[in-house]
Scaffold this active site. Structure first.
Site, mmCIF file in Angstrom:
data_model
loop_
_atom_site.group_PDB
_atom_site.id
_atom_site.type_symbol
_atom_site.label_atom_id
_atom_site.label_comp_id
_atom_site.label_asym_id
_atom_site.label_seq_id
_atom_site.Cartn_x
_atom_site.Cartn_y
_atom_site.Cartn_z
ATOM 1 N N ARG A 1 -21.169 -2.523 2.414
ATOM 2 C CA ARG A 1 -20.513 -3.798 2.755
ATOM 3 C C ARG A 1 -20.969 -4.323 4.113
ATOM 4 N NH1 ARG A 1 -14.178 -4.329 1.981
ATOM 5 N NH2 ARG A 1 -14.084 -2.564 3.432
ATOM 6 N N ARG B 1 -18.194 -3.392 9.104
ATOM 7 C CA ARG B 1 -16.852 -3.226 9.659
ATOM 8 C C ARG B 1 -16.758 -1.870 10.344
ATOM 9 N NH1 ARG B 1 -12.319 -4.809 5.249
ATOM 10 N NH2 ARG B 1 -11.386 -2.896 6.026
ATOM 11 N N ARG C 1 0.827 -1.207 0.000
ATOM 12 C CA ARG C 1 0.000 0.000 0.000
ATOM 13 C C ARG C 1 0.861 1.256 0.000
ATOM 14 N NH1 ARG C 1 -4.789 -2.578 2.705
ATOM 15 N NH2 ARG C 1 -6.545 -1.147 2.622
ATOM 16 N N ARG D 1 -10.080 6.859 4.933
ATOM 17 C CA ARG D 1 -9.342 5.753 4.305
ATOM 18 C C ARG D 1 -9.113 6.039 2.821
ATOM 19 N NH1 ARG D 1 -12.951 0.981 5.355
ATOM 20 N NH2 ARG D 1 -11.423 -0.232 4.243
HETATM 21 P P1 ADP Z 1 -11.868 -4.506 -0.967
HETATM 22 O O1 ADP Z 1 -11.329 -5.858 -0.582
HETATM 23 O O2 ADP Z 1 -11.170 -3.930 -2.169
HETATM 24 O O3 ADP Z 1 -11.903 -3.531 0.182
HETATM 25 P P2 ADP Z 1 -14.410 -5.937 -1.227
HETATM 26 O O4 ADP Z 1 -14.025 -7.070 -2.111
HETATM 27 O O5 ADP Z 1 -14.654 -6.240 0.212
HETATM 28 O O6 ADP Z 1 -13.383 -4.695 -1.403
HETATM 29 O O7 ADP Z 1 -15.718 -5.256 -1.863
HETATM 30 C C1 ADP Z 1 -16.339 -4.143 -1.236
HETATM 31 C C2 ADP Z 1 -17.860 -4.307 -1.310
HETATM 32 O O8 ADP Z 1 -18.284 -4.180 -2.663
HETATM 33 C C3 ADP Z 1 -18.375 -5.661 -0.830
HETATM 34 O O9 ADP Z 1 -19.615 -5.455 -0.174
HETATM 35 C C4 ADP Z 1 -18.562 -6.474 -2.126
HETATM 36 O O10 ADP Z 1 -19.604 -7.423 -1.998
HETATM 37 C C5 ADP Z 1 -18.917 -5.380 -3.127
HETATM 38 N N1 ADP Z 1 -18.384 -5.599 -4.481
HETATM 39 C C6 ADP Z 1 -17.151 -6.079 -4.818
HETATM 40 N N2 ADP Z 1 -16.994 -6.093 -6.158
HETATM 41 C C7 ADP Z 1 -18.138 -5.607 -6.686
HETATM 42 C C8 ADP Z 1 -18.593 -5.358 -8.028
HETATM 43 N N3 ADP Z 1 -17.810 -5.607 -9.085
HETATM 44 N N4 ADP Z 1 -19.831 -4.859 -8.193
HETATM 45 C C9 ADP Z 1 -20.612 -4.574 -7.109
HETATM 46 N N5 ADP Z 1 -20.257 -4.789 -5.833
HETATM 47 C C10 ADP Z 1 -19.030 -5.286 -5.617
HETATM 48 P P1 AMP Z 2 -8.347 -3.720 4.418
HETATM 49 O O1 AMP Z 2 -9.018 -4.908 5.023
HETATM 50 O O2 AMP Z 2 -7.390 -4.067 3.309
HETATM 51 O O3 AMP Z 2 -9.319 -2.653 4.021
HETATM 52 O O4 AMP Z 2 -7.419 -3.104 5.565
HETATM 53 C C1 AMP Z 2 -7.968 -2.660 6.791
HETATM 54 C C2 AMP Z 2 -6.970 -1.770 7.512
HETATM 55 O O5 AMP Z 2 -5.795 -2.528 7.863
HETATM 56 C C3 AMP Z 2 -6.423 -0.578 6.712
HETATM 57 O O6 AMP Z 2 -7.299 0.546 6.739
HETATM 58 C C4 AMP Z 2 -5.104 -0.317 7.453
HETATM 59 O O7 AMP Z 2 -5.317 0.335 8.696
HETATM 60 C C5 AMP Z 2 -4.624 -1.728 7.745
HETATM 61 N N1 AMP Z 2 -3.808 -2.254 6.619
HETATM 62 C C6 AMP Z 2 -4.133 -3.263 5.777
HETATM 63 N N2 AMP Z 2 -3.158 -3.467 4.885
HETATM 64 C C7 AMP Z 2 -2.196 -2.562 5.145
HETATM 65 C C8 AMP Z 2 -0.946 -2.235 4.555
HETATM 66 N N3 AMP Z 2 -0.489 -2.919 3.483
HETATM 67 N N4 AMP Z 2 -0.211 -1.244 5.096
HETATM 68 C C9 AMP Z 2 -0.647 -0.573 6.175
HETATM 69 N N5 AMP Z 2 -1.829 -0.794 6.772
HETATM 70 C C10 AMP Z 2 -2.604 -1.778 6.262
#
Ligand code: ADP
Ligand code: AMP
Length: 226
Positions: free
Chosen positions: A127, A160, A88, A171
């Site tokens: 989500r 979350r 990141r 974020r």
């Molecule tokens: P990230 O891991 O990048 O934070 P997620 O995979 O958890 O994102 O997806 C964020 C939200 O968007 C979840 O609620 C998921 O179900 C939804 N989502 C993911 N991809 C798509 C898509 N292509 N179209 C619509 N909703 C999506």
């Molecule tokens: P995520 O589940 O990827 O959305 O991450 C949740 C939180 O974990 C982020 O908002 C950061 O606080 C921390 N985090 C996850 N991955 C990283 C990373 N590669 N570097 C620093 N913080 C991270």
């Protein structure tokens, strides 16, 4: 295959990584999940990370890199890995190159899931995660059949803590400041593939698979020449 999924919070990295991991038989390593596991187990790393995560900030590089290094050293990552949420920052990306080269490997593809700010906010706001089995729903794009209940296991669905509106915005700001520079970084290394993340889940998956297969062919060609 060693794959990085790059994209903003809520762009769909976790959703795609889960399916790709099943299809390609390589583990899905999500730094956010590793941190949440540490939080759940009340480890000292989890304690350090908690305040940053709750504020929507990045956990310091040194802590994050150490945690991922340990995970990548486990035997199941030998055949490859799908990294979600790591790197990141530019120092994390540089550390990743080092870790992989120590293991005699390198990155095959960095897939950047491109999504507008409006879509990021909507996906984050909608989500919901099953507290029991971890299945991820979306109120707007993939709601459960019964409100608040997981279709698969009946567990209760939760938002979350860091998906709450006030943290969400921060974020995304942090993403713009610290992670967006990686797009340029990987572009210059010739590793970046752009994926249209505005498509539905199946559409994004199709484009990702095409990119991964093309990268696999390139890697095999390079391997057969050396
Ligand atoms: P990230 O891991 O990048 O934070 P997620 O995979 O958890 O994102 O997806 C964020 C939200 O968007 C979840 O609620 C998921 O179900 C939804 N989502 C993911 N991809 C798509 C898509 N292509 N179209 C619509 N909703 C999506
Ligand atoms: P995520 O589940 O990827 O959305 O991450 C949740 C939180 O974990 C982020 O908002 C950061 O606080 C921390 N985090 C996850 N991955 C990283 C990373 N590669 N570097 C620093 N913080 C991270």
């Amino acid at each position: 295959m060693n794959i990085v999924l790059l994209g903003g919070p809520g762009s769909g990295k976790g959703t795609q990584a889960k399916t790709l991991s099943e299809m390609l038989h390589v583990p899905h390593v999500a730094s956010g999940d590793l941190f949440r596991e540490h939080l759940k187990n009340q480890t000292s790393l989890g304690e350090t990370a908690q305040a940053y995560i709750n504020r929507g900030e990045l956990v310091p590089d040194q802590v994050t890199i150490g945690m991922v290094r340990e995970r990548l050293g486990l035997p199941d990552c030998q055949a490859g890995v799908i990294l979600d949420g790591f790197p990141r920052t530019v120092p994390q990306a540089e550390a990743l190159e080092g870790m992989l080269s120590e293991l005699g490997r390198r990155l095959d593809v960095v897939a950047y899931i491109e999504v507008s700010l409006e879509t990021l906010l909507k996906r984050l706001s909608g989500r919901l995660i099953c507290a029991q089995c971890g299945f991820v729903y979306n109120l707007y794009f993939g709601p459960p059949k019964i409100a608040g209940r997981c279709d698969a296991c009946g567990g209760s669905l939760e938002q979350r803590q860091d998906d709450r509106p006030e943290i969400q915005r921060h974020r995304i700001e942090v993403y713009w400041e610290q992670t967006v520079p990686l797009i340029d970084y990987y572009q210059r290394l010739g590793k970046l593939t752009r994926i249209d993340g505005e498509q539905d889940i199946a559409g994004v998956q199709g484009q990702l698979l095409t990119a991964i297969r093309a990268a696999g062919r390139r890697t095999r060609r390079k391997g057969s020449k050396s």
